[in-house]
Design a protein around this motif. Sequence first.
Motif, PDB file in Angstrom:
ATOM      1  N   CYS A   1       0.642  -1.487   0.117  1.00 57.09           N
ATOM      2  CA  CYS A   1      -0.124  -0.031   0.114  1.00 57.09           C
ATOM      3  C   CYS A   1       0.798   1.536  -0.006  1.00 57.09           C
ATOM      4  O   CYS A   1       0.684   2.162  -0.649  1.00 57.09           O
ATOM      5  CB  CYS A   1      -0.904   0.193   1.258  1.00 57.09           C
ATOM      6  SG  CYS A   1      -1.894   1.255   1.388  1.00 57.09           S
TER       7      CYS A   1
ATOM      8  N   ASP B   1      -2.379  -4.448   3.268  1.00 62.56           N
ATOM      9  CA  ASP B   1      -3.868  -4.809   3.798  1.00 62.56           C
ATOM     10  C   ASP B   1      -3.668  -6.158   4.256  1.00 62.56           C
ATOM     11  O   ASP B   1      -3.925  -6.987   3.312  1.00 62.56           O
ATOM     12  CB  ASP B   1      -4.901  -4.323   3.009  1.00 62.56           C
ATOM     13  CG  ASP B   1      -6.012  -4.532   3.697  1.00 62.56           C
ATOM     14  OD1 ASP B   1      -6.178  -4.983   4.696  1.00 62.56           O
ATOM     15  OD2 ASP B   1      -7.126  -4.461   2.941  1.00 62.56           O
TER      16      ASP B   1
ATOM     17  N   CYS C   1      -4.315   4.457   2.235  1.00 59.08           N
ATOM     18  CA  CYS C   1      -3.924   3.111   2.952  1.00 59.08           C
ATOM     19  C   CYS C   1      -4.571   3.109   4.173  1.00 59.08           C
ATOM     20  O   CYS C   1      -4.751   4.240   4.819  1.00 59.08           O
ATOM     21  CB  CYS C   1      -2.394   3.163   3.137  1.00 59.08           C
ATOM     22  SG  CYS C   1      -1.645   3.095   1.875  1.00 59.08           S
TER      23      CYS C   1
END
Length: 229
Positions: free
Chosen positions: A60, A76, A226
Amino acid sequence: LTASGTAATYSWSTTATTAAISVNPTVTTIYTVTGTSAAGCANTATSTVTTSANPAPTICMVTTDTSFTNNIVYWDKTAYANADSFIVYRYDVSSSGYLKLGSVFKDSSQFTDIKRNIGGPNGGDPNITAWQYKLAVKDNCGNISAMSPYHQTVNVQQNNQNIAWNAYVVESGQTNPVSGYQVLRDSLGIGDWRVFVNTSGLSTNDPNYSLYPNANYRIDALGFSCNPT
């Protein structure tokens, strides 16, 4: 894979003609074998080889900690249901390859690079240069995915009033999340960061440089979304 029973000849869907074959598929694949006797009687069987359920992961963002001492890689974790752990790599110029820095368990979405001894005495130091990072996921069967596309960090260079930095780069084929850059100045060197310019470029000039002999400068790349858990 080994065909059981006895046959005069074997014919695999891979075109192999031996009783046993070795395969290493990159995606889940069904293999078929036909055994034929000397009298011409034939029998066919299939076998499925299942590969890792996790594709190459996606980074991310790569940034630094609040003291600008170490780079931090974010992703993630919730996108990888079968993950056992995540493995982080950093590009090494000397070997022209990615060196493994370490791994974290599946319940983490970040890795802090403190591995100065990997790739040289200043490996990963954000104050030295820009660095490229990749990520892989190990699933709960022990399979390791391909590496993610890299993300390359920003490094700032200052020459008196002139401030320049490299672009935040992602590997070809990926969408670069960066929409621009924000230049901040800590005028007194006490951690009081104030924005003095927003730009899409990679350099700027501080017209008030002479007024702040103890100033520090920071670059923020903008546009990230993010939300690592």
